[in-house]
Design a protein around this motif. Structure first.
Motif, PDB file in Angstrom:
ATOM      1  N   GLU A  18       0.834  -1.205   0.000  1.00 31.98           N
ATOM      2  CA  GLU A  18       0.000   0.000   0.000  1.00 31.98           C
ATOM      3  C   GLU A  18       0.870   1.258   0.000  1.00 31.98           C
ATOM      4  O   GLU A  18       0.610   2.220  -0.739  1.00 31.98           O
ATOM      5  N   ALA A  55      -3.989  -4.219  -0.263  1.00 30.61           N
ATOM      6  CA  ALA A  55      -3.464  -2.859  -0.419  1.00 30.61           C
ATOM      7  C   ALA A  55      -4.378  -2.033  -1.325  1.00 30.61           C
ATOM      8  O   ALA A  55      -4.678  -0.866  -1.030  1.00 30.61           O
ATOM      9  N   LEU A  59      -6.457   1.466  -0.525  1.00 32.08           N
ATOM     10  CA  LEU A  59      -6.324   2.671  -1.343  1.00 32.08           C
ATOM     11  C   LEU A  59      -7.679   3.100  -1.892  1.00 32.08           C
ATOM     12  O   LEU A  59      -7.960   4.297  -2.011  1.00 32.08           O
TER      13      LEU A  59
END
Length: 335
Positions: A18, A55, A59
């Protein structure tokens, strides 16, 4: 491209993935509209898809990327009218801090083969009982018996394999009773964890998840069912894993592993997911948004009961399907 940066604190692989993606998006290296796919990113980071998947979900919660009418995610906020750019992400030369790259690649030998072994095992257990032969496993991956025992030990800790009376490693079978046992454990732990950690829930991520579920519920859900793994993981991460009790979080994670692996296999076999699962998750999240944590915990219990019934029904269908042709030579069917 790898650059130096001051040492970072110990992080999980999905957190490192991430961070890398976030820095490359914020820095403008990954432009708005670029299509992000799990596979190519996993290849660049030399990791499995699972941490990349998580990840990307994080986001998305932060609005840096969004889903669209196609596979993967688009860089940029939703409703921005972006045109999908399918340029190969490898051509952008993603910048990876040296410490992040070392953290991703410093996994011990058992970690390098663990995901593959776990997937092989999960792909068989719904069809019966299999023996794992240590020496064959070692030869298959060209690793030592010590590495093999590390892998099997961790599979054992997570309830995916066991030793029989002859000290042979056995996987499966996944039965209706096994499923009931796992869901009974979920019912004991997850609603309690939700209640205990309700005050710690990230409200922004919760609201974003609610909007996403609401949109999915009002659309053709068939196109979203393939993303259920990421969506369910996101709900657990946001709504359940905020409990401060690390031991409880670990128990929840480990108990979910065989169920998650089996659900992925069932979908791989072409068994459809029930779209009502989206409504159930939306109700849980909506109640939390409204501050009704006790009602949300009760709805989570109802969701788990329904999920258990769905999975058992799918297992009945699988029971009449011929077993797979096992390509992993270290797995032997036990009749």
């Amino acid at each position: 491209m790898i650059r130096n940066r001051p040492a970072q604190n110990t992080q999980r692989r999905y957190e490192i993935a991430e961070q890398i993606l976030r820095e490359n998006i914020d820095g403008g290296l990954l432009p708005a509209g670029l299509v992000l796919l799990e596979g190519p990113i996993a290849e660049i980071l030399q990791t499995s898809r699972a941490p990349v998947q998580r990840a990307l979900a994080r986001l998305e919660s932060d609005g840096l990327i969004h889903r669209f009418n196609g596979r993967g995610f688009l860089v940029g906020p939703p409703n921005a009218g972006l045109v999908p750019d399918r340029t190969d992400i490898k051509s952008f030369g993603i910048v990876i801090a040296r410490d992040a790259d070392e953290a991703l690649q410093s996994r011990s030998s058992w970690e390098r083969i663990y995901n593959t072994v776990e997937a092989d095992v999960a792909g068989c257990v719904v069809f019966g009982q299999y023996r794992i032969i240590e020496i064959e496993l070692a030869n298959h991956f060209k690793v030592s018996r010590t590495v093999v025992r590390d892998v099997l030990g961790r599979l054992h800790e997570r309830g995916l394999v066991r030793k029989n009376q002859s000290s042979h490693w056995i996987a499966g079978p996944l039965t209706a009773q096994t499923i009931k046992d796992h869901f009974a454990f979920r019912r004991m732990l997850e609603p309690s964890a939700l209640l205990a950690g309700a005050e710690n829930i990230d409200r922004d991520r919760l609201n974003d998840l609610f909007v996403r579920l609401l949109e999915m519920e009002g659309s053709d859900v068939g196109e979203h069912l393939e993303n259920l793994d990421a969506l369910q993981s996101q709900m657990i991460d946001i709504c359940v894993m905020t409990n401060a009790n690390e031991k409880m979080r670990e128990l929840i994670r480990n108990n979910l592993l065989p169920l998650d692996a089996s659900e992925r296999l069932l979908r791989h076999l072409g068994l459809p997911s029930d779209p009502t699962v989206i409504t159930e998750m939306r109700l849980i999240v909506e109640l939390l948004v409204r501050g009704a944590a006790k009602a949300a915990a009760a709805m989570l219990e109802a969701h788990l009961d329904a999920a258990m019934r769905r999975m058992i029904a799918q297992m009945k269908i699988v029971s009449i399907i011929p077993g797979p042709t096992v390509t992993a030579d270290y797995l032997t069917r036990v009749e």
